[in-house]
Design a protein around this motif. Structure first.
Motif, short mmCIF file in Angstrom:
data_model
loop_
_atom_site.label_atom_id
_atom_site.label_comp_id
_atom_site.label_asym_id
_atom_site.label_seq_id
_atom_site.Cartn_x
_atom_site.Cartn_y
_atom_site.Cartn_z
N ASP B 246 0.95 -1.30 0.00
CA ASP B 246 0.00 -0.04 0.01
C ASP B 246 0.73 1.36 0.01
OD1 ASP B 246 -2.06 -1.63 0.41
OD2 ASP B 246 -2.36 -1.57 2.44
N ASP B 247 0.35 2.29 -0.65
CA ASP B 247 1.12 3.76 -0.59
C ASP B 247 1.62 4.06 0.74
OD1 ASP B 247 0.86 3.85 -3.25
OD2 ASP B 247 -0.66 5.21 -3.33
N ALA B 248 0.62 3.90 1.76
CA ALA B 248 0.99 4.27 3.33
C ALA B 248 2.27 3.49 3.62
CB ALA B 248 -0.23 4.11 4.21
N ASP B 249 2.23 2.16 3.57
CA ASP B 249 3.42 1.39 3.75
C ASP B 249 4.72 1.68 3.31
OD1 ASP B 249 2.15 0.03 5.57
OD2 ASP B 249 1.89 -2.09 4.45
N ARG B 250 4.72 2.07 1.95
CA ARG B 250 5.80 2.53 1.19
C ARG B 250 6.34 3.88 1.81
NH1 ARG B 250 3.73 -0.08 -3.82
NH2 ARG B 250 2.34 1.87 -3.85
N ALA B 251 5.52 4.64 2.30
CA ALA B 251 5.67 6.08 2.96
C ALA B 251 6.23 5.73 4.12
CB ALA B 251 4.53 6.97 3.01
N ALA B 252 5.82 4.88 4.96
CA ALA B 252 6.15 4.48 6.22
C ALA B 252 7.72 3.76 6.16
CB ALA B 252 5.27 3.42 6.68
N ILE B 253 7.95 3.10 5.28
CA ILE B 253 9.40 2.65 5.18
C ILE B 253 10.32 3.69 4.84
CG2 ILE B 253 10.88 1.47 3.58
CD1 ILE B 253 8.69 -0.62 3.07
N ALA B 254 9.98 4.65 4.01
CA ALA B 254 10.74 5.81 3.54
C ALA B 254 11.09 6.82 4.80
CB ALA B 254 10.39 6.52 2.61
N THR B 255 9.76 7.12 5.69
CA THR B 255 9.90 7.72 6.91
C THR B 255 10.67 7.10 7.85
OG1 THR B 255 7.32 8.45 6.40
CG2 THR B 255 8.46 8.91 8.73
N TYR B 256 10.75 5.86 8.16
CA TYR B 256 11.69 5.44 9.07
C TYR B 256 13.08 5.63 8.55
CZ TYR B 256 14.08 1.91 11.75
OH TYR B 256 14.85 1.50 12.69
N LEU B 257 13.35 5.14 7.37
CA LEU B 257 14.84 5.10 6.72
C LEU B 257 15.45 6.40 6.86
CD1 LEU B 257 14.58 2.81 3.98
CD2 LEU B 257 15.70 2.48 6.27
N LEU B 258 14.43 7.49 6.72
CA LEU B 258 15.02 8.93 6.49
C LEU B 258 15.32 9.57 7.75
CD1 LEU B 258 13.27 9.69 3.21
CD2 LEU B 258 15.66 9.92 3.59
N ALA B 259 14.41 8.95 8.71
CA ALA B 259 14.49 9.46 10.22
C ALA B 259 15.72 8.86 11.09
CB ALA B 259 13.30 9.26 10.88
N LEU B 260 16.25 7.75 10.63
CA LEU B 260 17.25 6.86 11.37
C LEU B 260 18.47 7.67 11.53
CD1 LEU B 260 16.86 3.99 12.44
CD2 LEU B 260 18.31 3.20 10.45
N PRO B 261 18.94 7.78 12.83
CA PRO B 261 20.13 8.34 12.91
C PRO B 261 21.16 7.48 12.48
CG PRO B 261 18.86 8.35 15.00
CD PRO B 261 18.19 7.38 14.04
N ALA B 262 22.22 8.10 11.78
CA ALA B 262 23.50 7.78 11.19
C ALA B 262 24.07 6.42 12.08
CB ALA B 262 24.32 8.47 10.41
N GLY B 263 24.16 5.45 11.69
CA GLY B 263 24.88 4.40 12.45
C GLY B 263 24.23 3.87 13.58
N VAL B 264 23.09 4.15 13.83
CA VAL B 264 22.11 3.62 14.93
C VAL B 264 21.52 2.80 14.51
CG1 VAL B 264 20.68 4.16 16.72
CG2 VAL B 264 22.50 5.83 16.03
N ALA B 265 21.36 1.53 14.82
CA ALA B 265 20.76 0.13 14.45
C ALA B 265 19.18 0.45 14.73
CB ALA B 265 21.23 -1.03 14.99
N ALA B 266 18.81 0.62 15.96
CA ALA B 266 17.71 0.68 16.38
C ALA B 266 17.46 1.75 17.37
CB ALA B 266 17.16 -0.71 17.04
N PRO B 267 16.13 2.30 17.38
CA PRO B 267 16.05 3.42 18.23
C PRO B 267 16.06 3.19 19.78
CG PRO B 267 14.06 2.71 17.26
CD PRO B 267 14.98 2.00 16.79
N ASP B 268 16.72 4.29 20.31
CA ASP B 268 16.45 3.85 22.21
C ASP B 268 15.07 3.65 22.51
OD1 ASP B 268 19.37 3.71 22.31
OD2 ASP B 268 19.29 5.96 22.48
#
Lengths: 218, 288
Positions: B246-268
């Motif tokens: 779904d469009d919403a899921d593709r946007a969700a993947i992008a939202t998460y990837l573009l917000a991930l701090p560099a070099g951090v595997a998983a959010p605290d």
């Protein structure tokens, strides 16, 4: 200082080697790289328009479609003579082993590029065919509501399509781009009934299908 | 007994790459009847037949056995599955997810012929060695919703670190194929078949002109911001995977990837703060 200068010279030389490796394409390899780059630039310019991020301009789309056409079909095939692949090329040897498939994708690109020129007039909305109002009835009641609804309903794939049991319906936006034989290709006139962005997505799927099989790397 | 929903299961199967990997589309193979061989430094893996055929496929399995295979990577006979099957990413699937998948798998026509065996080099062909591998390297996904992050970010986290298993290719692996957590999503130059996956860290993506909008579009069409179209295995990922979402899921993947701090595997895991609104748009998210 001398040492720094020497290191600098070595570094510059190495940079030069790297640059040469990328630019080493000559002859037919160079020609097809230029063709691919021209198509890439067209896709880059059209993508925001197809997403509605910049105003749609039918003339620009038609010009872009002409660029794609000029590099597709037989024109593309002519640039892939069977020969040892130089290091500067991204082509995979599978291209010649599965020449029919490559040729079909190239033909598909040509057809969809021609279709894009046709669909450019429609903008981002497929024209909605309206049934003529029946005599003596309210004009709204005479409209074909089922057709109208289709244009706005979110697409959803069936269980069989999701599980790979059946191919995606050609009507869905996520058309596979895997049309291998000419008889699978939609007839030209259908493009007149398609939104430009739907045709554009088919072009991208054709590119992706070809790249995944016949191009090294991203 | 949980009742599975075949549609949800089919969507999850598609998202998780079951169909992409276990169907040899290039050879016009039947759905889930066994995938194209995967060349790796350890030898050739052949994704097995997962159709409901009792002999050639997994028709003889129970739902519980299926659950253990998907989430824990262990076969009904108790032997370990090779991590070429990305079960580590499915470890956090719920019981409902598993029941849904199971229901979806039952809809596929059975194929009696089993897929070919793996062809691995010594010592990797010694399946017991996987017990050591599991002890040393297995890193099952644990996904917790993060308070204060948007719904899209949380859904993206679930997809990226779970079902969609982006890290399977975009994270480097050690010499024995274990994922290197400290290099999460930093790219992998040694993919099976000799290709490479670029880094997909937020900082790198942003520098290359990616936005939530154009990445969602790329996951649907393959068209990148520079106009090039994905090649290699990413083209397959889009074609056989993300283009079905779904469009919403593709946007969700992008939202998460573009917000991930560099070099951090998983959010605290953040400290809950009642004063933080639930819908916080994170840096990198493009407001439209």
């Amino acid at each position: 200082m001398i040492r720094n200068g020497t290191l600098g010279a070595i570094a510059l030389t190495m940079l030069g080697v790297v640059a040469a490796a990328h630019n080493g394409a000559t002859g037919v390899v160079m020609e097809r790289m230029m063709g691919m780059s021209a198509m890439r630039d067209v896709m880059r310019d059209l993508a925001p328009m197809m997403q509605g991020q910049v105003p749609f301009d039918g003339i620009t789309v038609q010009e872009a479609a002409a660029v794609l056409q000029s590099h597709a079909g037989d024109q593309m095939l002519a640039l892939f003579p069977e020969e040892p692949i130089p290091a500067s090329s991204f082509a995979k040897p599978e291209l010649w082993q599965k020449w029919d498939r490559f040729a079909a994708l190239s033909a598909e690109l040509k057809l969809y590029s021609e279709g894009l020129a046709v669909a450019a007039a429609n903008g981002l909305e497929a024209p909605v065919p309206m049934a003529a109002p029946e005599a003596g009835t309210d004009s709204m009641a005479g409209m074909d509501h089922s057709t109208m609804k289709m244009a706005t309903e979110p697409e959803k794939f069936s269980v069989a399509e999701l599980m790979g049991v059946s191919k995606r319906a050609a009507a869905a936006t996520g058309q596979s781009g895997e049309l291998a034989v000419a008889s699978d290709l939609p007839a030209g006139p259908q493009f007149a009934a398609m939104a430009a962005d739907d045709v554009f997505e088919r072009i991208s799927q054709t590119c992706a299908s070809c790249h995944s099989q016949f191009r090294n790397g991203n | 007994m949980i009742t599975g929903d075949a549609y949800r299961g089919a969507y999850l199967a598609r998202t998780s790459g079951c169909i992409a990997c276990h169907t040899n589309a290039a050879a016009d193979g039947a759905a889930l009847a066994g995938g194209a061989p995967l060349d790796t430094p350890f030898g050739t893996f052949v994704p097995p037949n997962l159709t409901p055929d009792p002999v050639g496929g997994i028709g003889g399995w129970t739902l519980d056995q299926f659950a253990v295979a998907v989430r824990q990577g262990v076969r009904p006979d108790g032997k370990a599955l090779y991590p070429a099957f990305t079960y580590e990413f499915y470890a956090d699937f719920s019981d409902q997810d598993i029941a849904d998948l199971w229901a979806a798998f039952q809809t596929v026509p059975p194929v009696a012929e089993a897929a070919a065996d793996h062809d691995l080099m010594f010592p990797f062909n010694m399946r017991w060695g996987l017990k050591l591998w599991r002890a040393a390297f297995m890193s099952p996904a644990v996904i917790s919703p993060v308070f204060g992050k948007s719904e899209a970010w949380n859904r993206g986290q679930q997809l990226v670190t779970g079902a969609a298993h982006c890290a399977a290719c975009h994270t480097g692996r050690n010499m024995l194929g274990g994922l290197q957590a400290d290099e999460a999503l930093a790219g992998n130059a040694n993919l099976p078949g000799g290709s490479a996956a670029p880094p997909i860290l937020a900082s790198v993506l942003a520098a290359k002109g990616w936005t939530v909008s154009n990445m969602a579009y790329a996951l649907r069409t393959g068209v990148m911001p520079d106009g090039d179209v994905f090649g290699g295995s990413m083209a397959e990922v889009v074609q056989a995977g993300t283009s079905f979402l779904d469009d919403a899921d593709r946007a969700a993947i992008a939202t998460y990837l573009l917000a991930l701090p560099a070099g951090v595997a998983a959010p605290d895991i953040p400290v809950a703060d009642a004063g933080t609104p639930a819908m916080v748009h994170t840096p990198g998210m493009v407001m439209e």
